[in-house]
Structures are given as structure tokens and as C-alpha cells.
Design an enzyme around this catalytic site. Structure first.
Site, PDB file in Angstrom:
ATOM      1  N   ARG A  34     -14.200  12.517   6.376  1.00 52.54           N
ATOM      2  CA  ARG A  34     -13.265  12.934   6.671  1.00 52.54           C
ATOM      3  C   ARG A  34     -12.798  13.942   5.668  1.00 52.54           C
ATOM      4  NH1 ARG A  34      -9.536   8.531   7.356  1.00 52.54           N
ATOM      5  NH2 ARG A  34      -7.720  10.133   7.648  1.00 52.54           N
ATOM      6  N   LYS A  53      -8.356  -1.781   5.874  1.00 49.62           N
ATOM      7  CA  LYS A  53      -8.584  -2.476   4.347  1.00 49.62           C
ATOM      8  C   LYS A  53      -7.384  -3.559   4.264  1.00 49.62           C
ATOM      9  CE  LYS A  53      -8.501   2.003   3.184  1.00 49.62           C
ATOM     10  NZ  LYS A  53      -8.761   3.368   2.521  1.00 49.62           N
ATOM     11  N   SER A 100      -7.372   3.611   9.007  1.00 48.71           N
ATOM     12  CA  SER A 100      -8.131   3.584   7.863  1.00 48.71           C
ATOM     13  C   SER A 100      -7.384   2.639   6.587  1.00 48.71           C
ATOM     14  CB  SER A 100      -8.285   5.169   7.037  1.00 48.71           C
ATOM     15  OG  SER A 100      -8.594   4.901   5.762  1.00 48.71           O
ATOM     16  N   ASP A 156     -14.607   2.339   6.849  1.00 40.97           N
ATOM     17  CA  ASP A 156     -13.904   3.046   6.606  1.00 40.97           C
ATOM     18  C   ASP A 156     -14.155   3.970   5.220  1.00 40.97           C
ATOM     19  OD1 ASP A 156     -10.940   4.270   6.043  1.00 40.97           O
ATOM     20  OD2 ASP A 156     -11.310   3.509   4.224  1.00 40.97           O
ATOM     21  N   HIS A 189       0.806  -1.157   0.113  1.00 41.58           N
ATOM     22  CA  HIS A 189      -0.040  -0.098   0.130  1.00 41.58           C
ATOM     23  C   HIS A 189       0.783   1.286  -0.098  1.00 41.58           C
ATOM     24  CE1 HIS A 189      -3.753   2.005   0.662  1.00 41.58           C
ATOM     25  NE2 HIS A 189      -3.103   2.827   1.390  1.00 41.58           N
TER      26      HIS A 189
END
Ligand code: URA
Length: 369
Positions: free
Chosen positions: A161, A180, A176, A154, A77
Site C-alpha cells: 500500500r 495487529k 491494518s 498486514d 495505538h
């Protein structure tokens, strides 16, 4: 609970579960969740609270069980940057070396791009695989990349947000992202934490803090979790924009990419190979990764991957054909000189305004921009 957090109190796991569940199911309205998020923004969350928030969001939807896929499964990620096409190169290099890449990706928002948009530059490419298709593809070719379907809490909280100026909080970002990643079920999670003007984290200190926070969450969840801090004070590589970034990723897979992108892919890949036990040290990992580029196996895997997910590969050997920009305007400097630094965030914003990114989550993207 809003008051408790506003006054700097610590919430229990069941209180956090109550908030996440209530907001996701609609019994807590946007205005109360906004106030809660702002209280968190200013007062922060303890490690225990951050972990409880991550877990509540992970558990808010489906969780993938990848145990039926033989061998180790890796996911990667990036915290988001300008010109960041790393996944396209890294994931196929890793898969070509026999490690399963089970990659969950997102769409771009604001001045940061998303892998899912980039992959849609190939007509027909399916970014909404069912869980069964996702698993089957990994079993057959060692790689699948899917759009965001996990952690519905999320999804809803992140959208709120985004419009309440509560994105840039380390605990909120860490929970967050990790919610995932944990729902996606890989054994190894490699995190590319960007630091600089084009990233959420504007300096190395904050990037390190975010990296530590995410690694702590990953380890507490029994996942091999590694973070690399990388520079986002200038765009990564030379091309920015979805189809243009695919072109540069293909060049890099052919061993002809820009040095910064190439080196970052090698650095992240080294971490995955070592964590998977495929290489005994960094030098061996680097050699294996470089070889996958020079002998063409990574590029062949890229073609196989795009084809398996339904993408049209007729232009893949001539990727500039994927770019159909309406206007091409060269901008030439009036004077000679050296580029000392680049306004990364401004470049990202400019590309977004030209159509490469989304101003808000409903904006349409022009893949050729
Ligand atoms: N990316 C995410 O997925 N979540 C954040 O909060 C920030 C970046």
C-alpha cells in the site's frame, strides 16, 4: 475478485480469506494485489468486509495469549504523527499504577515516527523479545513493549500500500491497525486517532470515521476499545527526532513536559484507568495519573522498564547525553511576532530528510537527528 470489487460488489468472508492467504503465501502476485487494493481504495469495504479482512490478517500469524498474566492488560495505538512520544510516557504511567501494559509498537515510516526507533536510543534496548520474554516482563514489572512480529499479512500488504498510493483508505487503515492489536491479545485497546496536516487523517471528520471504524472492529471482537481524537495540526510537544523525543518524554515523566503532551497522556490514561475499573470517574483517574508524575513512581517505572529490556540507563538522569548530533544549527527568526500555525507535515518531512525518519522501509535512521 478484482473485477467484482472494481464493479462495486461485496466480497464474502471466504473470498477475502482467499485473497489475504494467497497474497501472504505468494500465490497472488503483487500486481494483482495492487489492483485489488486500488479497487478497494475507490469502492470501499462494507463493515462485514472490513471485519473479515481484519480477521484474516489477525489469523495470518501468531496470536498472543496473555491469559496467564494476572489482572487486566491494556494496549495503546497511535495512528501516527509528528513528535508523538506519547507511548513512552503513558505506558509507564499506567504500569506504575498497577495496570499491565502489553504494548506492540512499530517503526517510523515517512513523516511519522515509531516508538521502536525511539526506544533504540538506549544502547542495548531489545525490541525483539520472544513471546515468552514479553509475557515474563509484564508479569514481573507490568510493562513490555515489543516490535512488530504479529499479523504478517498486514506487514506485506502495508508495504505494498505504501508504494501504490493505497494507504489512505479508512477500511484499510482500520483493518491494518486492528489486526495487529487483536493479535496482541490485550483486554483494553485505546486508540489515539490523530487529526490534522501531520496525520493520515487530515480533518476531524475523517479522523472520527476512522475512530468509529476501529472501535466497531474492537467491540465486534469482544475487546474494550476506546478512541480519542487528538490534534496533529502542529507537532506534539517541542522535540522531533528519536533521541530528542526520549529526552522530552523523560522531562514529561518528571512533570516538566510541554502542556500538550502532558494533557494527551492524561486524557488517554484516564480512558485506560476507567476502562480497567481502577478509577470510578475521570476526575479520580486524572488525580492518580498526576500523582504518578509528581511522586516519581512513573519515572522509576520508566527506568525499570528500560533496564529490564536490556537498555543502558547510565544516561537516563542526564538524557541529553543520548543525543550526539553532528551539527547543531540555531535558526533565529529575523523579526518579532507570534506563531499562528505550524506546517506540521513539512516539519515532519524536514526531520525525515535530516535522518530522523525513513523515506522507505529500508532507509537507515539517525537516532540523534
Ligand atoms: N498504521 C498502520 O499500522 N496501518 C495503516 O494502514 C496506517 C497506519
Amino acid at each position: 475478485l478484482i473485477l467484482k470489487k472494481r464493479e462495486g460488489g461485496c466480497l464474502t468472508e471466504s473470498e477475502i480469506n482467499y485473497i489475504v492467504k494467497g497474497y501472504t503465501q505468494g500465490s497472488i502476485p503483487d500486481y494483482q494485489m495492487s489492483a485489488f487494493l486500488m479497487a478497494v481504495y475507490f469502492k470501499g469495504l462494507s463493515d462485514e468486509e472490513t471485519f473479515a479482512l481484519t480477521k484474516a490478517m489477525t489469523d495470518s500469524g501468531e496470536k498472543l495469549d496473555l491469559s496467564c498474566i494476572p489482572g487486566v492488560k491494556a494496549d495503546k495505538h497511535s495512528t501516527g504523527g509528528v513528535g508523538d512520544k506519547t507511548t513512552l510516557v503513558l505506558a509507564t504511567m499506567i504500569a506504575s499504577l498497577g495496570i499491565n501494559m502489553a504494548k506492540m509498537s512499530g517503526r517510523g515510516l515517512g513523516n511519522t515516527g515509531g516508538t521502536i526507533d525511539k526506544l533504540e536510543s538506549f544502547p542495548g534496548f531489545n525490541t525483539s523479545l520472544t513471546n515468552e520474554q514479553f509475557i515474563e516482563n509484564i508479569k514481573h514489572i507490568g510493562i513490555a513493549v515489543n516490535g512488530p512480529t504479529l499479523s504478517p499479512a498486514d506487514k506485506k500488504i502495508y508495504a505494498l500500500r505504501d508504494v501504490t498510493a493505497t494507504v489512505e483508505n479508512v477500511s484499510l487503515i482500520a483493518s491494518s491497525i486492528m489486526s495487529k492489536k487483536l493479535a496482541a491479545g490485550a483486554d483494553i485497546i485505546v486508540l489515539d486517532v490523530k487529526s490534522g496536516s501531520g496525520a493520515f487523517m487530515k480533518n476531524e471528520h475523517d479522523a472520527l470515521q476512522l475512530a468509529h471504524e476501529m472501535v466497531k472492529i474492537g467491540k465486534a471482537s469482544n475487546k474494550q476499545t476506546i478512541a480519542v481524537i487528538s490534534d496533529m495540526n502542529q507537532p506534539l510537544g517541542h522535540n522531533i527526532g528519536n533521541a530528542l523525543e526520549v529526552v522530552e518524554a523523560i522531562e514529561t515523566l518528571k512533570g516538566k513536559g510541554p502542556a500538550d503532551l502532558h494533557n494527551l497522556c492524561i486524557a488517554l490514561g484516564t480512558q485506560i484507568l476507567e476502562a480497567a475499573g481502577k478509577a470510578s470517574d475521570a476526575a479520580q483517574a486524572k488525580d492518580m495519573l498526576e500523582l504518578s508524575l509528581t511522586n516519581g513512581t512513573a519515572y522509576s517505572k520508566f527506568k525499570e522498564f528500560i533496564k529490564t529490556q536490556g537498555g543502558d540507563i547510565s544516561n537516563i538522569d542526564n538524557p541529553m547525553k543520548l543525543v550526539n548530533a553532528s551539527y547543531i544549527v540555531p535558526v533565529i527568526s529575523n523579526s518579532e511576532g507570534y506563531v499562528e500555525s505550524i506546517e506540521c507535515e513539512q516539519i515532519g518531512r524536514a526531520s525525515m530528510i535530516l535522518g530522523a525518519g525513513r523515506k522507505d522501509k529500508d532507509s537507515l535512521v539517525d537516532l540523534s537527528a
